[in-house]
Design a protein around this motif. Structure first.
Motif, short mmCIF file in Angstrom:
data_model
loop_
_atom_site.label_atom_id
_atom_site.label_comp_id
_atom_site.label_asym_id
_atom_site.label_seq_id
_atom_site.Cartn_x
_atom_site.Cartn_y
_atom_site.Cartn_z
N LYS A 1 1.84 5.70 -10.59
CA LYS A 1 1.93 7.07 -11.12
C LYS A 1 2.14 7.05 -12.64
O LYS A 1 2.98 6.32 -13.15
CB LYS A 1 3.12 7.76 -10.44
N ALA B 1 -3.24 4.62 -12.57
CA ALA B 1 -3.12 5.87 -11.80
C ALA B 1 -4.45 6.27 -11.17
O ALA B 1 -4.50 6.72 -10.02
CB ALA B 1 -2.59 6.98 -12.69
N GLU B 2 -5.54 6.09 -11.91
CA GLU B 2 -6.85 6.53 -11.40
C GLU B 2 -7.72 5.35 -11.00
O GLU B 2 -8.86 5.53 -10.62
CB GLU B 2 -7.59 7.31 -12.50
N ASN C 1 0.83 -1.22 0.00
CA ASN C 1 0.00 0.00 0.00
C ASN C 1 0.86 1.26 0.00
O ASN C 1 0.53 2.25 -0.63
CB ASN C 1 -0.94 0.00 1.21
N TRP D 1 2.29 1.80 -3.47
CA TRP D 1 1.32 1.74 -4.57
C TRP D 1 1.25 3.04 -5.38
O TRP D 1 1.34 3.03 -6.61
CB TRP D 1 -0.05 1.37 -4.02
N GLU D 2 1.13 4.14 -4.68
CA GLU D 2 0.93 5.42 -5.35
C GLU D 2 2.09 5.74 -6.30
O GLU D 2 1.89 6.16 -7.44
CB GLU D 2 0.79 6.52 -4.31
#
Lengths: 281, 125
Positions: free
Chosen positions: B52, B57-58, B44, B47-48
């Protein structure tokens, strides 16, 4: 971007043999991670919790695909390909894993030296940086390829695939893959090895198998190294053995001191048995 | 931190599927076993950064955690397992096998596909 850890770095994965000059464009083994992002860019407004608001003329719909795809599938497929190559040439490939400083390289030096007449050895050295280990192995007299993973914390099957091409081990050889010193990450990455050998030393805590069970569960044999230091350290070897048996009851355990060579006969006997040269009675 | 390469492998799978269908990824469903060797917190955490500028990404991420489960080959007893090798709590046999808990897979992916008309419009524009 480094595809192994994502850092913005110029450190790339390099495969070199001792004495070789670094190429201007080093081998980068993570090309398969490069992505083409046109897909996301063709979308007009960037948010996806809708089906009909972004384009009045669109006839979009959502569909859910049951993929059931193993995340490590790519690594595992290539590992099987490596394994097939090893089997076809009757090569015994061993993946050596441990924390940093457990004595993997010393163990290899002694093994290469003492079994020189019995087996042909080839070595792949995995470290984040330096040719130090490869130079040590080359001095011991075995062909070696150093894989520098840069910021990466483990070897993967693609790195091994490339290293084997460079090393070209001959039939009936023994290939040692000295993984990056790390008891966590390498446990998930099958390289195509025949056996996984985990090394722990008596200067570590005897509860390592309990703290890092995945590595010990996935290994076939455990070497407890540096037993010559037992009188000077607080290491309960009986406890260590019982913890090992607890996490992996079928694991073989060999106690050695690579420095004094005490107990190495058992390790050599294990190697010969796996190689099919002789059988333990 | 092998979780980052794991996350990138997930992005790669999603990217492949999205391209194949010429679609946008709305949701990705993962199944991760408690004994898979992947730390959920670590996954987690990275993850971002991993998704990216990618097709994920969304996208919504949905992780299903699979608890370890083993089955005894001697008495057939099924029980929750906390490690790879375990002793059967019913008959004390060591002849047991882990049946669940090592999963590490992309279970499903939800795509927003575009029709041919829409594609044409996008190309013309």
């Amino acid at each position: 971007m480094c595809a192994t850890c994502g850092c913005e770095t110029t450190d790339e994965i390099k495969l070199l043999v001792p004495g070789e000059q670094e190429a201007k464009t080093p081998d980068h083994v993570h090309n398969h991670h490069d992505h083409d992002h046109n897909q996301a860019q063709t979308h007009d407004n960037g948010h996806h919790n809708h089906t009909h608001t972004h384009d009045p003329h669109a006839h979009s719909h959502t569909v859910t695909l049951d993929l059931e795809r193993d995340v490590l599938q790519k690594n595992n497929l290539l590992a099987e390909r490596n394994r097939g190559f090893f089997e076809a040439r009757n090569i015994l490939a061993l993946n050596l894993v441990s924390s940093p400083g457990s004595g993997k390289t010393t163990l290899l030096e002694k093994t290469i030296h003492n079994l020189a007449g019995d087996m042909d050895f080839y070595i792949i050295e995995g470290d984040q940086q330096t040719m130090n280990d490869a130079n040590r192995i080359a001095s011991a007299g075995a062909p070696v390829v150093q894989v520098n993973t840069g910021k990466g914390c483990h070897l993967d099957s693609d790195m091994i695939y490339r290293a084997i091409k460079k090393l070209n081990p001959k039939e009936e050889a023994v290939l040692f893959i000295e993984n990056v010193g790390n008891l966590v990450c390498p446990s998930l990455f099958d390289l195509g090895e025949s056996q996984r050998v985990v090394i722990m030393s008596v200067t570590e805590g005897e509860d390592k198998p309990l703290k890092y069970p995945t590595m010990f569960e996935t290994s076939n044999v455990c070497i407890i190294n540096k037993t010559d230091l037992l009188p000077y350290v607080q290491f309960d070897i009986e406890k260590a053995v019982s913890y090992l048996k607890q996490v992996n009851p079928v694991m073989e355990i060999i106690q050695v001191s690579a420095t004094t060579e005490h107990g190495l006969e058992a390790w050599y006997a294990w190697l010969k048995q796996k190689k099919g040269i002789e059988h333990i009675g | 931190m092998h979780e980052f390469s794991i996350a990138l492998s997930i992005v790669e799978i999603a990217d492949e599927e999205a391209k194949k269908a010429n679609a946008i990824v709305e949701k990705i469903e993962l199944e991760i076993g408690e004994l898979s060797g992947v730390e959920l917190d670590a996954l987690n955490f990275v993850w971002e950064a991993a998704v990216k500028n990618s097709v994920l990404a969304e996208a919504e991420k949905n992780i299903r955690i699979i608890k370890g489960e083993a089955s005894c080959l001697d008495c057939g007893h099924q029980y929750p397992a906390l490690q790879f090798f375990s002793q059967c709590p019913a008959c004390s046999s060591m002849m047991t096998t882990l049946t669940r808990g090592r999963e590490l897979k992309v279970k499903a992916i939800t795509l927003l596909t575009r029709t041919k008309e829409n594609l044409k419009l996008t190309t013309e524009n």
